[in-house]
Design a protein around this motif. Structure first.
Motif, PDB file in Angstrom:
ATOM      1  N   LYS A  70       0.815  -1.214   0.000  1.00  0.00           N
ATOM      2  CA  LYS A  70       0.000   0.000   0.000  1.00  0.00           C
ATOM      3  C   LYS A  70       0.851   1.268   0.000  1.00  0.00           C
ATOM      4  O   LYS A  70       0.317   2.369  -0.159  1.00  0.00           O
ATOM      5  N   LEU A  71       2.153   1.111   0.208  1.00  0.00           N
ATOM      6  CA  LEU A  71       3.023   2.281   0.330  1.00  0.00           C
ATOM      7  C   LEU A  71       3.308   2.923  -1.020  1.00  0.00           C
ATOM      8  O   LEU A  71       3.433   2.248  -2.050  1.00  0.00           O
ATOM      9  N   GLN A  72       3.445   4.235  -0.986  1.00  0.00           N
ATOM     10  CA  GLN A  72       3.861   5.025  -2.138  1.00  0.00           C
ATOM     11  C   GLN A  72       5.245   5.613  -1.846  1.00  0.00           C
ATOM     12  O   GLN A  72       5.671   5.678  -0.690  1.00  0.00           O
ATOM     13  N   ASN A  73       5.920   6.068  -2.874  1.00  0.00           N
ATOM     14  CA  ASN A  73       7.279   6.593  -2.691  1.00  0.00           C
ATOM     15  C   ASN A  73       7.325   7.720  -1.663  1.00  0.00           C
ATOM     16  O   ASN A  73       8.260   7.812  -0.868  1.00  0.00           O
ATOM     17  N   ASP A  74       6.292   8.577  -1.668  1.00  0.00           N
ATOM     18  CA  ASP A  74       6.280   9.707  -0.739  1.00  0.00           C
ATOM     19  C   ASP A  74       6.166   9.268   0.716  1.00  0.00           C
ATOM     20  O   ASP A  74       6.466  10.049   1.630  1.00  0.00           O
ATOM     21  N   ASP A  75       5.729   8.032   0.939  1.00  0.00           N
ATOM     22  CA  ASP A  75       5.556   7.572   2.315  1.00  0.00           C
ATOM     23  C   ASP A  75       6.885   7.422   3.054  1.00  0.00           C
ATOM     24  O   ASP A  75       6.905   7.387   4.293  1.00  0.00           O
ATOM     25  N   GLU A  76       7.973   7.339   2.325  1.00  0.00           N
ATOM     26  CA  GLU A  76       9.279   7.280   2.985  1.00  0.00           C
ATOM     27  C   GLU A  76       9.496   8.530   3.838  1.00  0.00           C
ATOM     28  O   GLU A  76       9.966   8.435   4.984  1.00  0.00           O
ATOM     29  N   LYS A  77       9.126   9.686   3.312  1.00  0.00           N
ATOM     30  CA  LYS A  77       9.280  10.932   4.069  1.00  0.00           C
ATOM     31  C   LYS A  77       8.395  10.920   5.312  1.00  0.00           C
ATOM     32  O   LYS A  77       8.795  11.406   6.375  1.00  0.00           O
ATOM     33  N   THR A  78       7.205  10.357   5.173  1.00  0.00           N
ATOM     34  CA  THR A  78       6.288  10.299   6.311  1.00  0.00           C
ATOM     35  C   THR A  78       6.841   9.400   7.410  1.00  0.00           C
ATOM     36  O   THR A  78       6.751   9.729   8.604  1.00  0.00           O
ATOM     37  N   ILE A  79       7.408   8.266   7.021  1.00  0.00           N
ATOM     38  CA  ILE A  79       8.006   7.354   8.002  1.00  0.00           C
ATOM     39  C   ILE A  79       9.136   8.057   8.758  1.00  0.00           C
ATOM     40  O   ILE A  79       9.237   7.961   9.988  1.00  0.00           O
ATOM     41  N   ILE A  80       9.972   8.774   8.033  1.00  0.00           N
ATOM     42  CA  ILE A  80      11.066   9.512   8.662  1.00  0.00           C
ATOM     43  C   ILE A  80      10.529  10.560   9.627  1.00  0.00           C
ATOM     44  O   ILE A  80      11.020  10.715  10.753  1.00  0.00           O
ATOM     45  N   GLU A  81       9.487  11.270   9.197  1.00  0.00           N
ATOM     46  CA  GLU A  81       8.876  12.295  10.045  1.00  0.00           C
ATOM     47  C   GLU A  81       8.333  11.684  11.337  1.00  0.00           C
ATOM     48  O   GLU A  81       8.557  12.212  12.439  1.00  0.00           O
ATOM     49  N   LEU A  82       7.641  10.559  11.222  1.00  0.00           N
ATOM     50  CA  LEU A  82       7.090   9.890  12.399  1.00  0.00           C
ATOM     51  C   LEU A  82       8.208   9.428  13.331  1.00  0.00           C
ATOM     52  O   LEU A  82       8.110   9.549  14.559  1.00  0.00           O
ATOM     53  N   CYS A  83       9.260   8.889  12.752  1.00  0.00           N
ATOM     54  CA  CYS A  83      10.361   8.357  13.558  1.00  0.00           C
ATOM     55  C   CYS A  83      11.132   9.437  14.293  1.00  0.00           C
ATOM     56  O   CYS A  83      11.845   9.145  15.261  1.00  0.00           O
ATOM     57  N   ASN A  84      11.001  10.668  13.855  1.00  0.00           N
ATOM     58  CA  ASN A  84      11.684  11.776  14.523  1.00  0.00           C
ATOM     59  C   ASN A  84      10.897  12.326  15.708  1.00  0.00           C
ATOM     60  O   ASN A  84      11.377  13.223  16.408  1.00  0.00           O
ATOM     61  N   HIS A  85       9.702  11.784  15.954  1.00  0.00           N
ATOM     62  CA  HIS A  85       8.924  12.236  17.109  1.00  0.00           C
ATOM     63  C   HIS A  85       9.645  11.826  18.393  1.00  0.00           C
ATOM     64  O   HIS A  85      10.172  10.717  18.497  1.00  0.00           O
ATOM     65  N   PRO A  86       9.669  12.687  19.402  1.00  0.00           N
ATOM     66  CA  PRO A  86      10.439  12.397  20.623  1.00  0.00           C
ATOM     67  C   PRO A  86       9.950  11.195  21.423  1.00  0.00           C
ATOM     68  O   PRO A  86      10.694  10.671  22.256  1.00  0.00           O
ATOM     69  N   ARG A  87       8.730  10.729  21.206  1.00  0.00           N
ATOM     70  CA  ARG A  87       8.228   9.564  21.930  1.00  0.00           C
ATOM     71  C   ARG A  87       8.432   8.260  21.158  1.00  0.00           C
ATOM     72  O   ARG A  87       8.033   7.196  21.635  1.00  0.00           O
ATOM     73  N   VAL A  88       9.033   8.337  19.992  1.00  0.00           N
ATOM     74  CA  VAL A  88       9.295   7.132  19.196  1.00  0.00           C
ATOM     75  C   VAL A  88      10.624   6.526  19.625  1.00  0.00           C
ATOM     76  O   VAL A  88      11.675   7.155  19.528  1.00  0.00           O
ATOM     77  N   ALA A  89      10.549   5.284  20.106  1.00  0.00           N
ATOM     78  CA  ALA A  89      11.727   4.603  20.645  1.00  0.00           C
ATOM     79  C   ALA A  89      12.351   3.616  19.668  1.00  0.00           C
ATOM     80  O   ALA A  89      13.443   3.110  19.931  1.00  0.00           O
ATOM     81  N   ALA A  90      11.661   3.330  18.557  1.00  0.00           N
ATOM     82  CA  ALA A  90      12.175   2.338  17.607  1.00  0.00           C
ATOM     83  C   ALA A  90      11.452   2.485  16.276  1.00  0.00           C
ATOM     84  O   ALA A  90      10.391   3.122  16.185  1.00  0.00           O
ATOM     85  N   LEU A  91      12.036   1.888  15.256  1.00  0.00           N
ATOM     86  CA  LEU A  91      11.387   1.810  13.954  1.00  0.00           C
ATOM     87  C   LEU A  91      10.844   0.391  13.792  1.00  0.00           C
ATOM     88  O   LEU A  91      11.597  -0.575  13.832  1.00  0.00           O
ATOM     89  N   GLY A  92       9.525   0.278  13.653  1.00  0.00           N
ATOM     90  CA  GLY A  92       8.966  -1.054  13.508  1.00  0.00           C
ATOM     91  C   GLY A  92       7.459  -1.072  13.689  1.00  0.00           C
ATOM     92  O   GLY A  92       6.847  -0.060  14.040  1.00  0.00           O
ATOM     93  N   GLU A  93       6.796  -2.164  13.385  1.00  0.00           N
ATOM     94  CA  GLU A  93       7.556  -3.354  13.092  1.00  0.00           C
ATOM     95  C   GLU A  93       7.700  -3.512  11.590  1.00  0.00           C
ATOM     96  O   GLU A  93       6.775  -3.217  10.839  1.00  0.00           O
ATOM     97  N   ILE A  94       8.850  -3.990  11.177  1.00  0.00           N
ATOM     98  CA  ILE A  94       9.168  -4.151   9.762  1.00  0.00           C
ATOM     99  C   ILE A  94       9.710  -5.561   9.552  1.00  0.00           C
ATOM    100  O   ILE A  94      10.031  -6.261  10.508  1.00  0.00           O
TER     101      ILE A  94
END
Length: 260
Positions: A70-94
């Protein structure tokens, strides 16, 4: 006794009516830390929202292999944005899932690789899902190693030989309700050989409810049953198993947050 449920899904529709009540109840039962893992963009956002409501809940943001198509190329930027939130402790699940194959395998691999690279760039731990894809998952992880921030293979279902390779790469290995099942011979073998300082515990709630409550909706309070099983296998008191696994999870997930 403090417990750390290192993998939950309170954004799941089965918690749509009572997620906050169940989370608070788990805390009252001794679960002092919960990591809520994202499975797509929307659930990652919900994970962050939960982490903002409860100071003992932390978020992981990422896209599960089931949702990769379901992902589009632009979603990479969104994932990065979400992961930069101060309450995000990990990237996952992948990761990779060849049991259901809800997304084409090449698409799974593409987004798995992309998200591994994002985690490395952001120095975030990774939470890896691997089902019936042991060889390809291990090969892809090796190709991106080393991981400065480490990571965990959640609800581990591989062999001891695979576990040894992951330990050598610096990964942690997490166990959930299935380790309490009667047919959990492989998981028990891995646990017997595992060093205690690399073991995490989880519920993966609302899924994988441990015995004797198998068949019911899982929740974080049941993570104690996983700790009890690990204590039994390792020949230690449950208080020691809880202390060690909680310390392991805090070391993996919370140090980046506390130092940011």
């Amino acid at each position: 006794m403090e417990l750390f449920d290192s993998h939950a899904h309170y954004d799941d529709e089965r918690f749509s009516e009572d997620a906050e009540e169940v989370i608070q109840s788990a805390y009252n039962s001794g679960v002092r830390y919960i990591l809520n893992a994202g499975s797509d963009i929307a659930s990652s956002r919900k994970s962050i929202e939960l982490s903002e409501k409860f100071n003992f809940v932390f978020a992981a943001a990422g896209v599960h292999p089931h949702e990769a198509a379901k992902l589009q190329n632009d979603d990479e930027k969104t994932i990065i944005e979400l992961c930069n939130h101060p309450r995000v402790a990990a990237l996952g699940e992948i990761g990779l899932d060849y049991y259901y194959d809800f997304s084409p395998r090449e698409v799974q691999k593409f987004w798995f690789s992309k998200q591994l690279s994002i985690a490395k760039d952001l120095k975030l731990p990774v939470i890896i899902h691997n089902r019936d894809a042991h060889e390809d998952t291990l090969e892809m992880v090796k190709s991106h190693a080393p991981f400065e921030a480490s990571g965990v293979f959640h609800c581990f279902s591989g062999s001891w030989d695979m576990a040894k390779e992951l330990l050598n790469l610096g990964f942690y290995i997490s166990f959930a309700g299935p380790v309490t099942f009667k047919n959990a011979k492989k998981s028990v073998e891995v646990l017997r050989n595992m060093p205690m300082d690399r073991i995490l515990i989880e519920t993966d709630c609302p899924y994988l409810t441990p015995e004797p409550f198998r068949g019911r909706r899982n929740n974080s309070s049941f993570v104690r049953l996983v700790a009890e099983k690990i204590a039994q296998i390792k020949g230690v008191q449950v208080e020691e198993a809880a202390e060690i696994t909680t310390g392991n999870a805090k070391r993996l997930f919370l140090q980046p947050i506390s130092s940011s």
